[in-house]
Design an enzyme around this catalytic site. Sequence first.
Site, short mmCIF file in Angstrom:
data_model
loop_
_atom_site.label_atom_id
_atom_site.label_comp_id
_atom_site.label_asym_id
_atom_site.label_seq_id
_atom_site.Cartn_x
_atom_site.Cartn_y
_atom_site.Cartn_z
N ARG A 54 4.70 -0.76 10.14
CA ARG A 54 4.29 -2.06 10.65
C ARG A 54 3.81 -3.04 9.61
O ARG A 54 4.20 -4.19 9.58
CB ARG A 54 3.11 -1.94 11.63
CG ARG A 54 3.49 -1.85 13.07
CD ARG A 54 2.45 -1.00 13.75
NE ARG A 54 2.45 0.29 13.10
CZ ARG A 54 3.29 1.27 13.43
NH1 ARG A 54 4.11 1.12 14.43
NH2 ARG A 54 3.29 2.41 12.79
N THR A 55 2.90 -2.58 8.76
CA THR A 55 2.26 -3.55 7.88
C THR A 55 3.29 -4.14 6.93
O THR A 55 3.40 -5.37 6.81
CB THR A 55 1.08 -2.90 7.12
OG1 THR A 55 0.20 -2.32 8.08
CG2 THR A 55 0.32 -3.93 6.31
N LYS A 83 5.92 6.32 -13.61
CA LYS A 83 5.96 6.52 -15.07
C LYS A 83 4.58 6.38 -15.68
O LYS A 83 4.41 6.43 -16.89
CB LYS A 83 6.88 5.48 -15.71
CG LYS A 83 8.29 5.46 -15.19
CD LYS A 83 9.08 4.38 -15.94
CE LYS A 83 10.44 4.15 -15.33
NZ LYS A 83 11.06 2.94 -15.90
N ARG A 104 -0.51 -2.22 -0.71
CA ARG A 104 -1.19 -1.08 -0.09
C ARG A 104 -1.30 0.02 -1.13
O ARG A 104 -0.32 0.32 -1.81
CB ARG A 104 -0.41 -0.59 1.13
CG ARG A 104 -0.91 0.78 1.60
CD ARG A 104 -0.34 1.16 2.93
NE ARG A 104 -0.87 0.31 3.99
CZ ARG A 104 -0.64 0.53 5.28
NH1 ARG A 104 0.09 1.53 5.66
NH2 ARG A 104 -1.16 -0.28 6.19
N HIS A 132 -8.80 -2.78 5.67
CA HIS A 132 -7.44 -3.19 6.06
C HIS A 132 -7.55 -4.55 6.76
O HIS A 132 -7.39 -4.65 7.97
CB HIS A 132 -6.87 -2.13 6.99
CG HIS A 132 -5.38 -2.21 7.23
ND1 HIS A 132 -4.62 -3.31 6.87
CD2 HIS A 132 -4.53 -1.33 7.80
CE1 HIS A 132 -3.37 -3.09 7.21
NE2 HIS A 132 -3.28 -1.90 7.77
C1 NCD Z 1 -3.15 1.87 10.03
C2 NCD Z 1 -3.41 2.08 8.57
O1 NCD Z 1 -2.48 2.12 7.78
O2 NCD Z 1 -4.58 2.14 8.22
N1 NCD Z 1 -1.83 1.53 10.32
C3 NCD Z 1 -1.45 0.24 10.25
O3 NCD Z 1 -1.53 -0.40 9.22
N2 NCD Z 1 -1.04 -0.34 11.36
C4 NCD Z 1 -3.65 3.00 10.86
C5 NCD Z 1 -3.14 4.37 10.59
O4 NCD Z 1 -2.34 4.61 9.68
O5 NCD Z 1 -3.56 5.27 11.33
#
Ligand code: NCD
Length: 306
Positions: A54-55, A83, A104, A132
């Site tokens: 999703r993100t 590397k 991320r 997040h």
């Molecule tokens: C969440 C995350 O990555 O922290 N997912 C997301 O970004 N929608 C929650 C999760 O991974 O459980």
Amino acid sequence: MEKNRSIINILDLSVDEVAHLVKTANDIEKNPEKYQERCAHKKLATLFYEPSTRTRLSFEAAMLELGGQTLGFAGAQNSSASKGESVADTIEVVSNYADIIAMRHPKEGAPVVAAAHTHVPFINAGDGGHFHPTQTLADILTIERTKETLSGLTIGLCGDLKFGRTVHSLIDAMLRYPDNKYILISPNELRLPEYELDKLRDAGASFEETKSLEDAIPKLDILYMTRVQKERFFNEEDYLRLKDTYVLTPEKLLTAKADMAILHPLPRVNEISVAVDKDPRAKYFYQTLCGKQMRMALILYLLGLD
Ligand code: NCD
């Protein structure tokens, strides 16, 4: 707007800025055509050192719907991190290739390093078990649209409150709106970390900790379910023991308020039975749409194009 504004935690955006993003997202929903060329010739880099569906895809869909383009990598193994390149160097380089960066990373604090090296706006798309912020923007828009307020709500947070970064950012955000109450539902091992509990105490917020989802449900306006964060456990045995502590089923919802909203950042494993998906209170798929619209609003804002 500074050229290299960084959003590491939701608190890097003021309450007024969050309200501004909600307003932009609502306008995007009503008038998408107004925005479809706004980011023409702009590039978003998505640097994902950790898995994501999703993100990453919603960031990319957001930029594409704004008429911009995307580049990046999904998985550290596909980048020079494999590397041995540092986050600092990668960010210095990508700042020359993109107009805005979303990253991320499995290590808490990696976004602080990135923010010190970026020359373009930088967004934390999740760092370890820490924060997040853009998931929280998705959560806020979902709450605002379904409850028509961000205050005076009883919010149940259920599952992995220890490692769940979405939970930490959501609490940080909701503490800025008055009269919200928090019911923290988790097994002992997955309680909210002390540093987050301190924030609740310092704010004088009303909160309680419980192990029982059944006891909490009738009191809630929002139920925020979370996945047990397998990747942050030190041993498999603990994960297996804890993973199915909570499973939301239609039966458990019988005592819930008729207008309670069920949120989940997704991915779900077992914690919400698929039979709940048909319940009009289930908002977790809608939440993913809200996430895309808020990321569009944030990209526009950080690029000064709204
Ligand atoms: C969440 C995350 O990555 O922290 N997912 C997301 O970004 N929608 C929650 C999760 O991974 O459980």
